[in-house]
Design a protein around this motif. Sequence first.
Motif, PDB file in Angstrom:
ATOM      1  N   THR A  56      24.897  67.625  11.065  1.00  0.00           N
ATOM      2  CA  THR A  56      25.680  67.948   9.877  1.00  0.00           C
ATOM      3  C   THR A  56      24.819  68.119   8.638  1.00  0.00           C
ATOM      4  O   THR A  56      24.919  69.124   7.924  1.00  0.00           O
ATOM      5  CB  THR A  56      26.736  66.855   9.644  1.00  0.00           C
ATOM      6  OG1 THR A  56      27.525  66.700  10.825  1.00  0.00           O
ATOM      7  CG2 THR A  56      27.636  67.222   8.476  1.00  0.00           C
ATOM      8  N   TYR A  72      27.314  63.971   1.493  1.00  0.00           N
ATOM      9  CA  TYR A  72      27.161  63.465   2.857  1.00  0.00           C
ATOM     10  C   TYR A  72      25.972  62.506   2.950  1.00  0.00           C
ATOM     11  O   TYR A  72      26.057  61.447   3.588  1.00  0.00           O
ATOM     12  CB  TYR A  72      26.977  64.641   3.813  1.00  0.00           C
ATOM     13  CG  TYR A  72      27.035  64.283   5.271  1.00  0.00           C
ATOM     14  CD1 TYR A  72      28.256  64.215   5.935  1.00  0.00           C
ATOM     15  CD2 TYR A  72      25.877  64.019   5.994  1.00  0.00           C
ATOM     16  CE1 TYR A  72      28.315  63.896   7.283  1.00  0.00           C
ATOM     17  CE2 TYR A  72      25.929  63.697   7.342  1.00  0.00           C
ATOM     18  CZ  TYR A  72      27.149  63.634   7.975  1.00  0.00           C
ATOM     19  OH  TYR A  72      27.211  63.308   9.305  1.00  0.00           O
ATOM     20  N   LEU A  76      26.050  58.494   3.927  1.00  0.00           N
ATOM     21  CA  LEU A  76      25.244  57.936   5.019  1.00  0.00           C
ATOM     22  C   LEU A  76      24.376  56.786   4.541  1.00  0.00           C
ATOM     23  O   LEU A  76      24.259  55.749   5.208  1.00  0.00           O
ATOM     24  CB  LEU A  76      24.379  59.036   5.626  1.00  0.00           C
ATOM     25  CG  LEU A  76      25.040  60.022   6.585  1.00  0.00           C
ATOM     26  CD1 LEU A  76      24.008  61.002   7.112  1.00  0.00           C
ATOM     27  CD2 LEU A  76      25.720  59.304   7.731  1.00  0.00           C
ATOM     28  N   PHE A 109      32.645  61.223  11.502  1.00  0.00           N
ATOM     29  CA  PHE A 109      31.464  61.960  11.055  1.00  0.00           C
ATOM     30  C   PHE A 109      31.120  63.111  12.001  1.00  0.00           C
ATOM     31  O   PHE A 109      30.352  63.998  11.632  1.00  0.00           O
ATOM     32  CB  PHE A 109      30.265  61.005  10.947  1.00  0.00           C
ATOM     33  CG  PHE A 109      30.192  60.299   9.633  1.00  0.00           C
ATOM     34  CD1 PHE A 109      29.312  60.718   8.652  1.00  0.00           C
ATOM     35  CD2 PHE A 109      31.001  59.224   9.366  1.00  0.00           C
ATOM     36  CE1 PHE A 109      29.244  60.083   7.435  1.00  0.00           C
ATOM     37  CE2 PHE A 109      30.943  58.571   8.150  1.00  0.00           C
ATOM     38  CZ  PHE A 109      30.071  58.999   7.182  1.00  0.00           C
ATOM     39  N   TRP A 110      31.650  63.086  13.199  1.00  0.00           N
ATOM     40  CA  TRP A 110      31.365  64.143  14.159  1.00  0.00           C
ATOM     41  C   TRP A 110      32.476  65.185  14.203  1.00  0.00           C
ATOM     42  O   TRP A 110      32.220  66.389  14.217  1.00  0.00           O
ATOM     43  CB  TRP A 110      31.165  63.525  15.534  1.00  0.00           C
ATOM     44  CG  TRP A 110      30.852  64.505  16.616  1.00  0.00           C
ATOM     45  CD1 TRP A 110      29.764  65.334  16.688  1.00  0.00           C
ATOM     46  CD2 TRP A 110      31.636  64.784  17.779  1.00  0.00           C
ATOM     47  NE1 TRP A 110      29.819  66.094  17.836  1.00  0.00           N
ATOM     48  CE2 TRP A 110      30.957  65.782  18.527  1.00  0.00           C
ATOM     49  CE3 TRP A 110      32.825  64.269  18.276  1.00  0.00           C
ATOM     50  CZ2 TRP A 110      31.447  66.271  19.726  1.00  0.00           C
ATOM     51  CZ3 TRP A 110      33.319  64.764  19.470  1.00  0.00           C
ATOM     52  CH2 TRP A 110      32.631  65.742  20.178  1.00  0.00           C
TER      53      TRP A 110
END
Length: 324
Positions: A56, A72, A76, A109-110
Amino acid sequence: MSSRPATLPPQDNATTALYRAALGPVGAPYYLRVFGRFDEVGLPGPAWNTMAACFTLGWLIYRRLWGAAFSYAVLLLALGAALWFEVGPWTAWSAELRWSAALGLVAVFWLLPGFYANVLLHGELRRRMTEAVRQAATVQQAREQLAAQASGPGLLGLLVFLYLVLGSAAAGWWWQQSRGRPMPPVAPVVSAPVVAEPAPAAVVAPPAVTAPPAAVPEPDPVKAEPVKAEPVNAEPAKPEAGDAIRVRVHGHGVAVGMFADPANARRAEARLRDAGLPVLVDPVESSRGTLTRVRVGPLDDRAAADAAARQIRALGLDARVYGP
């Protein structure tokens, strides 16, 4: 009557050319099909993108979606810091609940980037195309401007190299940590304490009375009375050092792990003792042979056990709180 050409209308040809210039040389055929469907329906919707799902942050950087890439990356880093320093309400959750939450985060997140990355890219490219057409005198100039802004194979190669370096470093760290990681804790086995049978009291026999010889008669022989033996209190036999004894500890405590390698058990015990924690070590027989169980306790209450568990996890060891 002339036949209609089998090509798309001029405005669609121009739009496709602008899309192709804005996308760059990597992945253009795939995105042209997806964006053509979006424009035909008039509304972008979910469409799976494997590269955006699996890589990503790199995908966002390559497509120059800087705002989304920054958000993003910050998310994280925040999650990584919370996990590393054990900050947040999740520290009081059970191990099963924390694993479920971690799997849920991985899915989010996937799945979200996988299904909605194309929607984000489509909207950004439409904005760039509109701005380029507004500034340029011709469509060709707008295409040249968009192609100059698009990413090329050089940036893609750099991102692939960074992913390989970071992946190798993460795999090396994980392997190094797993070498000294204890085996998963096994439920404590309760057994009756080993009690030795008391030894019977020693009985001292009375001395035998020997009759005087007939040739030398004694005028008044004295009969010896039997000596009463004092009872001997035998202590329970102590087990040998090599015997496997299962210790039952009353109260709260923290199970650290069952170690197949005694050296790993000693290292874990040393780290716990250095941290000032009360350590219990005892061997346990199992189907895999003799294991060494390491625990911390006994502790006064559940709150003390939870605090000890957090301290143990900060040392890099597993911790499972148990109670009476």
